[in-house]
Design a protein around this motif. Structure first.
Motif, mmCIF file in Angstrom:
data_model
loop_
_atom_site.group_PDB
_atom_site.id
_atom_site.type_symbol
_atom_site.label_atom_id
_atom_site.label_comp_id
_atom_site.label_asym_id
_atom_site.label_seq_id
_atom_site.Cartn_x
_atom_site.Cartn_y
_atom_site.Cartn_z
ATOM 1 N N GLU A 6 101.301 74.178 19.463
ATOM 2 C CA GLU A 6 102.472 73.433 19.900
ATOM 3 C C GLU A 6 102.844 72.325 18.934
ATOM 4 O OE1 GLU A 6 101.009 75.499 23.530
ATOM 5 O OE2 GLU A 6 100.131 74.514 21.805
ATOM 6 N N GLU A 39 95.329 64.469 30.576
ATOM 7 C CA GLU A 39 96.474 65.379 30.710
ATOM 8 C C GLU A 39 96.448 66.425 29.599
ATOM 9 O OE1 GLU A 39 101.336 64.936 30.575
ATOM 10 O OE2 GLU A 39 100.119 63.254 31.292
ATOM 11 N N THR A 40 96.873 67.639 29.920
ATOM 12 C CA THR A 40 96.956 68.700 28.920
ATOM 13 C C THR A 40 98.129 68.428 27.983
ATOM 14 O OG1 THR A 40 95.980 70.359 30.396
ATOM 15 C CG2 THR A 40 97.261 71.178 28.533
ATOM 16 N N ARG A 43 97.949 73.554 23.522
ATOM 17 C CA ARG A 43 97.164 74.786 23.645
ATOM 18 C C ARG A 43 96.343 74.909 22.379
ATOM 19 N NH1 ARG A 43 96.731 76.422 28.571
ATOM 20 N NH2 ARG A 43 96.071 78.433 27.726
ATOM 21 N N ASN A 45 93.689 77.092 20.058
ATOM 22 C CA ASN A 45 93.095 78.382 19.750
ATOM 23 C C ASN A 45 91.828 78.186 18.937
ATOM 24 O OD1 ASN A 45 95.203 79.678 20.993
ATOM 25 N ND2 ASN A 45 96.327 80.092 19.089
ATOM 26 N N ASN A 55 92.031 81.106 23.661
ATOM 27 C CA ASN A 55 92.983 80.040 23.919
ATOM 28 C C ASN A 55 92.491 79.118 25.032
ATOM 29 O OD1 ASN A 55 95.623 79.031 25.429
ATOM 30 N ND2 ASN A 55 96.167 79.476 23.305
ATOM 31 N N PHE A 56 92.669 77.800 24.813
ATOM 32 C CA PHE A 56 92.222 76.814 25.788
ATOM 33 C C PHE A 56 93.268 75.717 25.940
ATOM 34 C CE2 PHE A 56 88.503 78.656 23.809
ATOM 35 C CZ PHE A 56 87.659 78.934 24.884
ATOM 36 N N GLU A 57 93.197 75.043 27.082
ATOM 37 C CA GLU A 57 94.013 73.847 27.266
ATOM 38 C C GLU A 57 93.328 72.676 26.576
ATOM 39 O OE1 GLU A 57 94.514 73.185 31.421
ATOM 40 O OE2 GLU A 57 96.141 74.654 31.601
ATOM 41 N N GLY A 58 94.086 71.922 25.794
ATOM 42 C CA GLY A 58 93.562 70.731 25.141
ATOM 43 C C GLY A 58 93.959 69.488 25.916
ATOM 44 N N ARG A 59 92.980 68.838 26.553
ATOM 45 C CA ARG A 59 93.248 67.633 27.334
ATOM 46 C C ARG A 59 93.092 66.395 26.466
ATOM 47 N NH1 ARG A 59 89.858 66.239 30.686
ATOM 48 N NH2 ARG A 59 88.114 67.628 30.194
ATOM 49 N N VAL A 74 88.378 70.557 25.066
ATOM 50 C CA VAL A 74 88.546 71.893 25.635
ATOM 51 C C VAL A 74 87.296 72.249 26.430
ATOM 52 C CG1 VAL A 74 90.096 72.666 23.794
ATOM 53 C CG2 VAL A 74 87.631 73.008 23.551
#
Length: 301
Positions: A6, A39-40, A43, A45, A55-59, A74
């Motif tokens: 992103e 908060e996320t 994204r 990788n 793929n993971f959410e990056g907080r 992650v």
């Protein structure tokens, strides 16, 4: 090495707890929306050993605009998280080989090779601040490399690729990285506090343009000293006005622990090397006198 699509940038795995280090400006859009800790914001990788991207959410864990660094987290298994080995940026020599890894123009996991072209460069970051102590390299760095690692020949992290000097928007052989020395100071604070706790004198220094108008061309001119501050208690004197309204110069800080101060920016850069609670020895010019004054640094307000 990880990719943060992103933000069209890159990052590195910092530890087995899943912390990812990247540039502040890579996730700048989310931060501009006042994203909160936890908060996320991206994204992420991660390339697994079998060559598959997961793929993971990056907080968001913490971010520092002044050093253009951010930490995400992650939730990934330890077998995917291979923390980068940190090298010594303080022992670098101009001419030695280095490698840059990143995601230029979306071509992920791209490796380029070059040499260290210069040291102690000022980096004019996309966050709008100037970062001192930068590493200059001719390894090709392009949009998408931001946040990715600059490595030494042994694979140690010596910097985070951050900026390029270009007139075309692509690599001109002049790239800049934040040194690992700075990264190892900033990242642990971002993980622990979500922010960087900076040391300062907590007094107002005159902008260089104002100091020049007052014929102060060397040092940092003290403009205001808050009442009851450590600076006030130490006896630092600000600019005042005489009975006729004339300006009476206050103290001019000309050195910190023996290191010369030529400007406000240089004072800020020197103090950035210290922690709150440290005591420094200020060399002051007060009229025709030269004074030395010990003072404890406070958390910068």
């Amino acid at each position: 090495m990880v990719r943060v699509p992103e933000g069209n940038g890159s990052g590195v795995v910092w530890d087995e707890q899943g912390h990812i280090v990247t540039n502040y400006h890579v996730i700048g859009n989310a931060l501009a929306r006042k994203a909160k800790i936890g908060e996320t914001v991206a994204r992420v990788n991660i390339l697994a050993s079998e060559g598959i991207q997961k793929n993971f959410e990056g907080r968001l864990i913490g971010a520092d605009r002044f050093k253009d660094l951010a930490v995400l987290k992650v939730e990934a298994s330890e077998d995917l998280l291979r923390p980068i080995k940190v090298g010594q940026s303080t022992s670098l020599k101009v001419g030695q080989q280095c490698l840059a890894i990143g995601n230029p123009f979306g071509f992920d996991h791209t490796l380029t090779v070059g040499v260290i072209s210069g040291l102690n460069r000022d980096i004019f970051s996309q966050t709008g601040v100037t970062i001192g102590g930068g590493i200059q390299t001719d390894a090709a760095i392009n949009p998408g490399n931001s946040g990715g690692p600059l490595l030494d020949s042994k694979g140690g992290l010596i910097g985070i690729n951050t900026a390029i000097f270009t007139q075309t928007g692509t690599s001109a052989g002049v790239g800049f990285a934040i040194p690992s020395y700075t990264i190892t100071k900033i990242v642990p604070q971002l993980i622990q506090f979500g922010k960087v706790v900076r040391a300062g004198l907590n007094l107002d220094i005159a902008p260089d343009a104002v100091a020049t108008q007052l014929n102060v061309r060397n040092g940092a001119l003290v403009l205001q000293v808050p009442a009851n501050s450590l600076a006030a208690k130490a006896g630092i004197i600000p600019i005042t006005r005489g009975f006729a309204g004339n300006i009476i110069l206050g103290d001019i800080i000309v050195a910190v622990d023996g290191k010369k101060v030529k400007s406000k920016a240089e004072l800020d850069r020197l103090l950035d090397e210290y922690s709150a609670g440290d005591t420094v020895l200020l060399k002051l010019q007060r009229g025709s006198e030269n004074l030395e004054l010990p003072i404890m640094l406070e958390e910068k307000s």
